[in-house]
Design a protein around this motif. Structure first.
Motif, short mmCIF file in Angstrom:
data_model
loop_
_atom_site.label_atom_id
_atom_site.label_comp_id
_atom_site.label_asym_id
_atom_site.label_seq_id
_atom_site.Cartn_x
_atom_site.Cartn_y
_atom_site.Cartn_z
N ARG A 103 11.48 -3.67 15.62
CA ARG A 103 10.04 -4.62 17.14
C ARG A 103 9.21 -3.32 17.68
N GLN A 104 8.05 -4.50 17.19
CA GLN A 104 6.91 -3.48 18.77
C GLN A 104 6.46 -4.40 19.78
N ASP A 105 6.99 -4.62 20.52
CA ASP A 105 6.23 -4.87 21.81
C ASP A 105 5.40 -4.20 22.04
N SER B 141 12.22 -13.55 24.93
CA SER B 141 11.64 -12.29 24.59
C SER B 141 11.96 -11.50 23.42
N GLN B 142 11.61 -12.95 22.04
CA GLN B 142 11.91 -12.69 20.75
C GLN B 142 10.63 -12.25 20.51
N THR B 143 8.75 -12.76 20.98
CA THR B 143 8.18 -12.49 21.12
C THR B 143 7.15 -11.19 20.70
N SER B 144 7.33 -10.61 19.46
CA SER B 144 6.97 -8.94 19.78
C SER B 144 6.74 -9.03 17.56
#
Lengths: 111, 117
Positions: free
Chosen positions: B36-38, B84-87
Motif C-alpha cells: 500500500r502507498q499512502d 485508515s485503509q484509504t490508499s
C-alpha cells in the motif's frame, strides 16, 4: 523491524543540474534495488546491486552500494525533464523473501 | 503477456464494508506481494506469498487477508473497511526471491485506488 530511510524527501533542480538521493538501512542488506515511479504511475525496476562497494551505471544514472551494505545512492548527471518522478530504494535482509521500500525521493526538474 | 493485472482501478467504500482487490499475473512468477502507498509516502508491504498455498505477513497486515490458491492469482481481502485503509494498493510479482540472481526484479500492477468514507 527493518527500516529504510531516504534523503532528501523532495528535490527541485534546474534542468541540467545533477541530483543525488541517499538510502540508509538500519540493518545490513543482502542486496538493494532501485525503482522509479512516474507521477500517477507504478514503480518500475531500474537496477539491482548485490556486492559490497558495487557501482553500476546506466547512461546518466550511477548507482552505488556501500561497503557495509547498509547504504546506497543514486546519482543522476545533467537531469532532464524525463527524469521527473519518485525514486525508491528497496532492500532485502539476508534470508528474507521480501523487500522493504525506502521512503522515496521525489524529483522535480524545472525546464 | 499482460504482466500484472489489478482490478478494480478505483473504488469507493463506506466504513464497515468489505471488498476484494484482485491481482493476477501471467508470467508464471512464484512470488507475489501486496503493497500500500499512502499519499506522498513509500510502499508498505501488507502480505506476500512465495508460492501457491503459502502466504506470510508483511509490515502492515492488520485489517487484510490474502489467499494464494493458484500461481496466477493473489487476491487481497479488506474486512470492515476503515478510513485508515484509504490508499493506493499495488500488487507485484517476481520469479525468484528479491535479489536472487536475475530473477528478483519486482513487476508491479498499475494500482488500485481505494477511498473509504
Amino acid at each position: 523491524g527493518q527500516q529504510v530511510m531516504q534523503i532528501p524527501q523532495y528535490q527541485h533542480v534546474q534542468e541540467g543540474e545533477d541530483f543525488t538521493t541517499y538510502c540508509n538501512s538500519s540493518t545490513t542488506l543482502s542486496n538493494i534495488q532501485w525503482y522509479k515511479q512516474r507521477p500517477g504511475g507504478h514503480p518500475v525496476f531500474l537496477i539491482q546491486l548485490v556486492k559490497s562497494g558495487e557501482v553500476k551505471k546506466q547512461k546518466r544514472l550511477t548507482f552505488q552500494f556501500g561497503e557495509a551494505k547498509k547504504n546506497s545512492s543514486l546519482h543522476i548527471t545533467a537531469t532532464q525533464t524525463t527524469d521527473v518522478g519518485t525514486y525508491f530504494c528497496a532492500g532485502r535482509q539476508t534470508g528474507a523473501n521480501n523487500l522493504f521500500f525506502g521512503t522515496g525521493t521525489r524529483l522535480t526538474v524545472i525546464p | 503477456n499482460a504482466g500484472v493485472t489489478q482490478t478494480p482501478k478505483f473504488r469507493i467504500l463506506k466504513i464497515g464494508q468489505s471488498m476484494t482487490l484482485q491481482c493476477t499475473q501471467d508470467m508464471n512468477h512464484n512470488y507475489m506481494y501486496w503493497y500500500r502507498q499512502d499519499p506522498g509516502m513509500g510502499l508498505k508491504l501488507i502480505y506476500y506469498s512465495v508460492g501457491a498455498g503459502i502466504t506470510d505477513k508483511g509490515e502492515v497486515p492488520n485489517g487484510y487477508n490474502v489467499s494464494r490458491s493458484t500461481t496466477e492469482d493473489f487476491p487481497l481481502r479488506l474486512e470492515l473497511a476503515a478510513p485508515s485503509q484509504t490508499s493506493v494498493y499495488f500488487c507485484a510479482s517476481s520469479y525468484g526471491a528479491p535479489g536472487q540472481g536475475n530473477t528478483g526484479e519486482l513487476f508491479f500492477g498499475e494500482g488500485s485506488r481505494l477511498t473509504v468514507l
